[in-house]
Design a protein around this motif. Structure first.
Motif, PDB file in Angstrom:
ATOM      1  N   SER A   1      11.509   6.927  -3.040  1.00 51.37           N
ATOM      2  CA  SER A   1      10.667   6.037  -2.073  1.00 51.37           C
ATOM      3  C   SER A   1      10.688   6.492  -0.710  1.00 51.37           C
TER       4      SER A   1
ATOM      5  N   ASN B   1       0.331   6.498   7.858  1.00 51.38           N
ATOM      6  CA  ASN B   1       1.301   6.200   8.731  1.00 51.38           C
ATOM      7  C   ASN B   1       1.885   6.981   9.588  1.00 51.38           C
ATOM      8  N   VAL B   2       2.464   6.795  10.612  1.00 50.93           N
ATOM      9  CA  VAL B   2       3.245   7.901  11.628  1.00 50.93           C
ATOM     10  C   VAL B   2       4.360   7.029  11.877  1.00 50.93           C
ATOM     11  N   SER B   3       5.435   7.798  12.028  1.00 43.81           N
ATOM     12  CA  SER B   3       6.580   7.159  12.818  1.00 43.81           C
ATOM     13  C   SER B   3       7.096   7.169  14.179  1.00 43.81           C
TER      14      SER B   3
ATOM     15  N   VAL C   1       1.778  15.072   5.545  1.00 38.38           N
ATOM     16  CA  VAL C   1       1.021  13.930   5.006  1.00 38.38           C
ATOM     17  C   VAL C   1      -0.619  13.720   5.657  1.00 38.38           C
TER      18      VAL C   1
HETATM   19  P1  C2E Z   1       6.011   1.902   0.252  1.00 43.09           P
HETATM   20  O1  C2E Z   1       5.229   3.002  -0.440  1.00 43.09           O
HETATM   21  O2  C2E Z   1       7.545   2.131  -0.326  1.00 43.09           O
HETATM   22  O3  C2E Z   1       6.399   2.338   1.548  1.00 43.09           O
HETATM   23  C1  C2E Z   1       7.249   1.934   2.262  1.00 43.09           C
HETATM   24  C2  C2E Z   1       7.288   2.199   3.751  1.00 43.09           C
HETATM   25  O4  C2E Z   1       7.477   3.497   3.999  1.00 43.09           O
HETATM   26  C3  C2E Z   1       5.859   2.052   4.352  1.00 43.09           C
HETATM   27  O5  C2E Z   1       5.538   0.690   4.682  1.00 43.09           O
HETATM   28  C4  C2E Z   1       5.889   2.882   5.630  1.00 43.09           C
HETATM   29  O6  C2E Z   1       6.393   2.268   6.483  1.00 43.09           O
HETATM   30  C5  C2E Z   1       6.833   4.160   5.211  1.00 43.09           C
HETATM   31  N1  C2E Z   1       5.724   5.216   4.771  1.00 43.09           N
HETATM   32  C6  C2E Z   1       5.355   5.493   3.578  1.00 43.09           C
HETATM   33  N2  C2E Z   1       4.461   6.643   3.693  1.00 43.09           N
HETATM   34  C7  C2E Z   1       4.880   7.279   4.864  1.00 43.09           C
HETATM   35  C8  C2E Z   1       4.438   8.223   5.655  1.00 43.09           C
HETATM   36  O7  C2E Z   1       3.771   9.047   5.129  1.00 43.09           O
HETATM   37  N3  C2E Z   1       4.898   8.506   6.966  1.00 43.09           N
HETATM   38  C9  C2E Z   1       5.874   7.696   7.586  1.00 43.09           C
HETATM   39  N4  C2E Z   1       6.098   7.910   8.738  1.00 43.09           N
HETATM   40  N5  C2E Z   1       6.264   6.502   7.020  1.00 43.09           N
HETATM   41  C10 C2E Z   1       5.736   6.243   5.780  1.00 43.09           C
HETATM   42  P2  C2E Z   1       4.237   0.178   5.109  1.00 43.09           P
HETATM   43  O8  C2E Z   1       3.222   1.041   5.832  1.00 43.09           O
HETATM   44  O9  C2E Z   1       4.166  -1.258   5.544  1.00 43.09           O
HETATM   45  O10 C2E Z   1       3.274   0.335   3.427  1.00 43.09           O
HETATM   46  C11 C2E Z   1       3.302  -0.752   2.582  1.00 43.09           C
HETATM   47  C12 C2E Z   1       4.300  -0.899   1.563  1.00 43.09           C
HETATM   48  O11 C2E Z   1       4.353  -2.182   0.754  1.00 43.09           O
HETATM   49  C13 C2E Z   1       4.364   0.203   0.398  1.00 43.09           C
HETATM   50  O12 C2E Z   1       5.548   0.661   0.518  1.00 43.09           O
HETATM   51  C14 C2E Z   1       3.865  -0.459  -0.694  1.00 43.09           C
HETATM   52  O13 C2E Z   1       3.964   0.120  -1.866  1.00 43.09           O
HETATM   53  C15 C2E Z   1       4.259  -1.741  -0.550  1.00 43.09           C
HETATM   54  N6  C2E Z   1       3.653  -2.817  -1.176  1.00 43.09           N
HETATM   55  C16 C2E Z   1       2.075  -2.826  -1.079  1.00 43.09           C
HETATM   56  N7  C2E Z   1       1.412  -3.758  -1.525  1.00 43.09           N
HETATM   57  C17 C2E Z   1       2.619  -4.789  -2.105  1.00 43.09           C
HETATM   58  C18 C2E Z   1       2.691  -6.069  -2.854  1.00 43.09           C
HETATM   59  O14 C2E Z   1       1.672  -6.517  -3.168  1.00 43.09           O
HETATM   60  N8  C2E Z   1       3.800  -6.639  -2.717  1.00 43.09           N
HETATM   61  C19 C2E Z   1       5.103  -5.988  -2.552  1.00 43.09           C
HETATM   62  N9  C2E Z   1       6.326  -6.207  -2.820  1.00 43.09           N
HETATM   63  N10 C2E Z   1       5.072  -4.520  -1.892  1.00 43.09           N
HETATM   64  C20 C2E Z   1       3.790  -3.892  -1.755  1.00 43.09           C
END
Ligand code: C2E
Ligand code: MG
Ligand code: MG
Ligand code: MG
Length: 288
Positions: free
Chosen positions: A73, A114-116, A94
């Motif tokens: 993750s 997303n950018v950090s 990305v």
């Molecule tokens: P995720 O895919 O596990 O991503 C978690 C966080 O990692 C993201 O939160 C984002 O801040 C960061 N991230 C992911 N890809 C990148 C990237 O390419 N670059 C950078 N810098 N950071 C990255 P974010 O943006 O709030 O994304 C939403 C998260 O919520 C995702 O987790 C997604 O899988 C999850 N999610 C979406 N829908 C639901 C839902 O209905 N329920 C729950 N429990 N989780 C959900």
């Protein structure tokens, strides 16, 4: 006994810390070849119009397919990549991969990336974005950059310059995880965001907690007053969707509409969305 306990707590704490830092070090080492070895993958989570439910686009979410440990993750490796600076290379990958994928979709579907904090703290981001757009041929208005409050608080002035440069390119900028930071409102005041994403923490308890409901309702109202559309994250149930529709939330993202999908399954979802659109056009045609 208290002392004994205290010491035991400290020992456990220390060993956990050591274990955690060992893991971080191991991740940092393995991560070094990850981009070149093609171990990163992008998943795409649908974003839908809250009222019509129709597909608008996808958020790109990175995963790391580790040769031994399987799919990891972003929560577990992005923070490490930020510490080591590897986030710059990962971030570029990305951006380019997300733009290339989205360039293959029909024009009406957008992609959010997303950018950090670390990326925003550099000067390179606007150039990286411009390069990703020109390499892929993606129109800038089809790209949205998601930034969190933590990404802009360290050096607000610099972050603002970067955000303005991004907007100059024609891409839109969304505030991610709204409400979870220390100064969400002042960040909103200082930055020209095109979208507010309410964090899923508030959406999760929407229907059971009057506090969460009030916060979500007020955020949607705030967005409306500022002229900024609001997207709700983490929408899992029809009940939550119903509330959001009633309050005038613009768009939604969450397991109710789909989990993050591999590229091929996202393409299937697009096909299905286009087909059901054809059907509804036929229906309205038949009615007319
Ligand atoms: P995720 O895919 O596990 O991503 C978690 C966080 O990692 C993201 O939160 C984002 O801040 C960061 N991230 C992911 N890809 C990148 C990237 O390419 N670059 C950078 N810098 N950071 C990255 P974010 O943006 O709030 O994304 C939403 C998260 O919520 C995702 O987790 C997604 O899988 C999850 N999610 C979406 N829908 C639901 C839902 O209905 N329920 C729950 N429990 N989780 C959900
Ligand atoms: Mg995001
Ligand atoms: Mg988010
Ligand atoms: Mg979030």
């Amino acid at each position: 006994a208290a002392r004994k306990n205290a010491r035991r707590t400290i020992t456990i704490f220390t060993s956990d810390m050591e274990e955690a830092s060992r893991q971080r070090a191991a991740i940092a080492i393995d991560l070094r070849g990850a981009v070149q070895n093609g171990e990163l993958e992008l998943f795409f989570q649908p974003q839908n119009d809250a009222r019509t439910r129709s597909l608008c686009g996808f958020e790109a979410l990175v995963r790391w397919r580790h040769p031994q440990h399987g799919l990891i993750s972003p929560v577990d490796f992005i923070p490490v990549a930020e510490e080591t600076g590897q986030i710059l290379e990962i971030g570029r990958w990305v951006l380019e991969t997300a733009c290339t994928t989205a360039a293959g979709w029909p024009e009406r579907f957008k992609v959010a990336v997303n950018v950090s904090a670390f990326q925003l703290a550099q000067d390179t981001l606007p150039l990286q974005v411009a390069t990703a757009l020109s390499k892929s041929g993606l129109k800038p208005e089809r790209l949205e950059i998601e930034i969190t409050e933590s990404g802009v608080i360290t050096d607000q002035e610099h972050a603002l310059k970067i955000v303005l440069a991004l907007k100059e390119l024609g891409v839109s900028v969304a505030m991610d995880d709204f409400g979870t930071g220390y100064s969400s409102l002042s960040t909103l005041q200082s930055f020209p965001f095109d979208k507010i994403k309410i964090d899923r923490e508030f959406v999760k308890s929407l229907t059971v907690s009057p506090q969460s409901a009030a916060i979500v309702r007020s955020t949607i109202l705030l967005g409306a007053s500022l002229g900024i559309p609001v997207l709700a994250e983490g929408v899992e149930t029809e009940e939550q969707l119903g509330f959001l529709q009633l309050e005038g939330c613009k768009s939604v993202q969450g397991y109710l509409f789909g989990e993050p999908l591999p590229e091929r399954r996202a393409a299937k979802m697009i096909e299905a969305a286009l087909e059901s659109d054809d059907l509804s056009e036929d229906e309205s045609g038949a009615l007319a």
